[in-house]
Design an enzyme around this catalytic site. Sequence first.
Site, short mmCIF file in Angstrom:
data_model
loop_
_atom_site.label_atom_id
_atom_site.label_comp_id
_atom_site.label_asym_id
_atom_site.label_seq_id
_atom_site.Cartn_x
_atom_site.Cartn_y
_atom_site.Cartn_z
N GLU A 138 3.45 -8.06 11.15
CA GLU A 138 3.87 -6.65 11.55
C GLU A 138 3.50 -5.74 10.50
O GLU A 138 3.14 -4.42 10.92
CB GLU A 138 5.16 -6.63 12.18
CG GLU A 138 5.17 -6.02 13.54
CD GLU A 138 6.84 -6.22 14.13
OE1 GLU A 138 7.01 -6.60 15.17
OE2 GLU A 138 7.81 -5.91 13.24
N HIS B 112 -0.87 -34.50 11.60
CA HIS B 112 -1.42 -35.49 12.55
C HIS B 112 -1.91 -34.86 13.59
O HIS B 112 -2.44 -35.27 14.93
CB HIS B 112 -0.27 -36.31 12.90
CG HIS B 112 0.19 -37.21 11.66
ND1 HIS B 112 -0.45 -38.42 11.63
CD2 HIS B 112 0.62 -36.98 10.54
CE1 HIS B 112 -0.05 -39.16 10.54
NE2 HIS B 112 0.68 -38.00 9.84
N LYS C 70 4.53 -3.14 25.94
CA LYS C 70 5.87 -2.55 26.55
C LYS C 70 5.45 -1.50 27.64
O LYS C 70 6.25 -1.49 28.82
CB LYS C 70 6.95 -2.15 25.33
CG LYS C 70 7.45 -2.90 24.48
CD LYS C 70 8.45 -2.34 23.46
CE LYS C 70 8.46 -3.25 22.37
NZ LYS C 70 9.41 -2.73 21.46
#
Length: 423
Positions: free
Chosen positions: A278, A299, A413
């Site tokens: 951010e 793995h 948003k």
Amino acid sequence: MSLTLDREFLKGFVGQNDIDALASKIKKAHDDLHNKTGKGNDFLGWVDLPGKIPDALIKELEALGNEVRKDSDALISIGIGGSYLGIRATVEYLGGGKLPVYYAGHNMSADYLHNLLETLKDQRITVVVISKSGTTTEPALAFRIVKQFMQKKYKGDELKKRIICVTDAKKGALRQIAEKTGHRTYVIPDDVGGRFSILTPVGLVPLAVAGVDIKSFVEGARKGEQEYGKMDLNANTAYQYAAIRHALYHKGKVIEVLASFYDNMYYVTEWWKQLFGESEGKQGQGIFPASMIFSTDLHSMGQLMQDGMRNIFETFLTVDQPRHTVIIPKEEDDLDKFNCMAGKDLDFVNKQAFRATAMAHYEGGIPNLSLKICKADEFHLGQLYYLFEKAVGISGYLSGVNPFDQPGVEAYKKKMFGLLGMK
Ligand code: PA5
């Protein structure tokens, strides 16, 4: 020094000359942070925050924690992003506090919240709801639902005392709710952004309630403030880390994998991802912060790390002294042929796996550095958080961006509110 940086596996990728070449830019970034003359300077409250945390507040929060734990079986901590990750990172790294902590408001999954409240329905609960803006959708909706759950369990003063709000001093819906209902409130300072707020009441209130030793945690951060406040590139680990990653980025290493062989660091790496992603990911720039927990991810991602596109560098988070010792037992028949390790601490093997991975990845073309924490405790975690905060401040200024805003997170948003028919 309790946090050390190992640069052995940077050889041939980044040298002392690359770091020295950044010295004057780092000096400018340091001055801008400390004199508050750089971009985003209204959000620099975190720089000298540890030393300014009143001892009286620590004592008050310790007393609050003792009081809550007397009649609670669990804490629900509601929040997202900077109001969530640091709390979870700290609790999980330390292997839990004295009170189990559950999290809500960091997603909008109905199944998640249903299952959580089902699990907690017969338990004595205290809620800490955290939102700086007081208007974030995820925690606001979770708070509505958790409030209803609490209202069914408790009434009157009992309900009032079991909900604690951490929010802005004046602004936002959460402030209004707290004032109307009379819940206890703690204030998040204006000049500290979400991802830098772990040492404000955002982190300190739920951590104290959970029973984490916040005094040591803050002392560690204060040590960090001293150590990483020095403008001496050779002595300042935070500045060296910032310089190394900046140099690697400009050599095409655009992905940083923060890797640890300690799975209790998972949420520390998640917190770090928010802090760096951010702060730096803007204006078409920024290292992509990724994380892995080894040896688990060796793995699944080991092939790509060893042999994939060489645009990655790796930062290992290692722990000299974990919290526990687990001795490998001897077996009479030794069918798996591991008696050669019998009597040894499992962490000894883990450390060899780390060393082997650092060497193999380096030979495979991945430069890597290691940050070693001497002891897995509150003090050194507080110091580590401050190291990363200081490093990202310097790093952002080196790239010329404002590391303290996040305009990009508004885009989804706005579209979501449009779809929901909200203004
Ligand atoms: O870094 C940020 O600003 C965000 O991640 C916020 O921390 C997050 O959105 C939560 O915001 P608030 O505490 O206002 O609810």
